[in-house]
Design an enzyme around this catalytic site. Sequence first.
Site, PDB file in Angstrom:
ATOM      1  N   VAL A 168      16.637 -23.115 -17.270  1.00  0.00           N
ATOM      2  CA  VAL A 168      16.362 -23.925 -18.455  1.00  0.00           C
ATOM      3  C   VAL A 168      14.965 -24.530 -18.376  1.00  0.00           C
ATOM      4  O   VAL A 168      14.224 -24.562 -19.361  1.00  0.00           O
ATOM      5  CB  VAL A 168      17.430 -25.024 -18.638  1.00  0.00           C
ATOM      6  CG1 VAL A 168      17.069 -25.939 -19.804  1.00  0.00           C
ATOM      7  CG2 VAL A 168      18.802 -24.386 -18.865  1.00  0.00           C
ATOM      8  N   ASP A 169      14.585 -25.013 -17.199  1.00  0.00           N
ATOM      9  CA  ASP A 169      13.239 -25.548 -17.019  1.00  0.00           C
ATOM     10  C   ASP A 169      12.189 -24.459 -17.252  1.00  0.00           C
ATOM     11  O   ASP A 169      11.144 -24.711 -17.870  1.00  0.00           O
ATOM     12  CB  ASP A 169      13.074 -26.116 -15.611  1.00  0.00           C
ATOM     13  CG  ASP A 169      13.658 -27.502 -15.468  1.00  0.00           C
ATOM     14  OD1 ASP A 169      13.698 -28.237 -16.467  1.00  0.00           O
ATOM     15  OD2 ASP A 169      14.080 -27.859 -14.358  1.00  0.00           O
ATOM     16  N   ILE A 170      12.443 -23.256 -16.738  1.00  0.00           N
ATOM     17  CA  ILE A 170      11.480 -22.171 -16.899  1.00  0.00           C
ATOM     18  C   ILE A 170      11.339 -21.788 -18.365  1.00  0.00           C
ATOM     19  O   ILE A 170      10.215 -21.637 -18.889  1.00  0.00           O
ATOM     20  CB  ILE A 170      11.903 -20.941 -16.062  1.00  0.00           C
ATOM     21  CG1 ILE A 170      11.880 -21.279 -14.564  1.00  0.00           C
ATOM     22  CG2 ILE A 170      11.006 -19.743 -16.350  1.00  0.00           C
ATOM     23  CD1 ILE A 170      10.550 -21.733 -14.046  1.00  0.00           C
ATOM     24  N   GLY A 173       9.416 -24.476 -20.132  1.00  0.00           N
ATOM     25  CA  GLY A 173       7.994 -24.399 -19.813  1.00  0.00           C
ATOM     26  C   GLY A 173       7.290 -23.317 -20.605  1.00  0.00           C
ATOM     27  O   GLY A 173       6.157 -23.496 -21.077  1.00  0.00           O
TER      28      GLY A 173
END
Length: 373
Positions: A168-170, A173
């Site tokens: 999810v962070d990737i 980003g």
Amino acid sequence: MTAALAGLRILDLSRVLAGPYCSMIFGDLGAEVIKIEAPGGSDETRNWGPPFQNGVSAYYLSTNRNKESLLLDLRTDEGRDQFLKLVETSDVILHNFKTGSMEKLRLSYEQLAAINPRIVYCAITGFGETGPLKDLPGYDFILQGMSGLMQVTGTTESGPQKMGVAIVDIITGLYACIGIQAALLERTASGKGQKLDLSLYDCAVSSLVNIGSSYLMTGIEPTRRGNTHAQIAPYQTFATKDGTVIVAVGTNAQFQALCSLLNWEPPESFSTNAGRVENREALTSMLQLYFQDNTLTHWVTAMRAVGIPCGPVHTFTDLVNDPQLAERGMWVTQQHPVAGKIRLIGSPLKLSRTPVRYRLAPPEPGEHQSKWL
């Protein structure tokens, strides 16, 4: 040679993963990225480990190359004034504080746009700046669960599983990169910046693609399928003598090629993809008998030779020794002032005229203080 994004200045107030991953991509493409932390270094990943190399966290190193480091206490008038001075000559502000935090620091988009109307301001939060959950913090693991990603990852027996990386962070980003560059492109026509309100939750849900669309069409809850595919067979893993092979047969012609390779005459019920999906268990059992009799290398070589999509499930040792990745420059060596010689994953971006350059190792806290203050 001028880098693709040379001339852009990014003030990066973010930490951990989504924001730093975004700003590292900008740095790789030539933008001037100033990583701003509180005194002492406030990016939590500096302390996340093991592993550490000479006290430097592998996690921190993974997303912070091509940046300069500046320490500012934004809670003080001096730190705020120093930051505002940088805003005057910058293009992008990136942060992932909780909703309302920048406003409490008197650093809202409206206040910064009054100083620099061309500023592009990207706020990454867990749930966005509107809605009943807007004040909650965002964590990748929690968002994987809430978004439906865990509901379709794993098997019936395993229960919901998170992915092995903070996906999810990737994804967030990457969306931040897209949104910021869209705003910068629009600025060339309007002369004005704008604010991006980016939510980890929204980004995670966007990644459901066909699985989410199928539910919206049918109202049927998707099931966890492990390493099989809901609509295609055989599209899964098989055990070989010494490893695991992925077979991704997407057409009848590819299935016929597989049968010819195995010298196997399948039953008529397997002649169409729909039939193979309907009789998946029997198909899998029959194919497994063939694959277990030879090695991973044998099967990958044989199937690729006749056009059957396939590949090995690599260990990390396999991965770092793969000549394909070496040829593509996916392993980077840099010299860090404290950690010493470090190896990082390279950028997948291959630009013909303005290639990615690895100019700066991930900085130590305040390493470039004298340059900016």
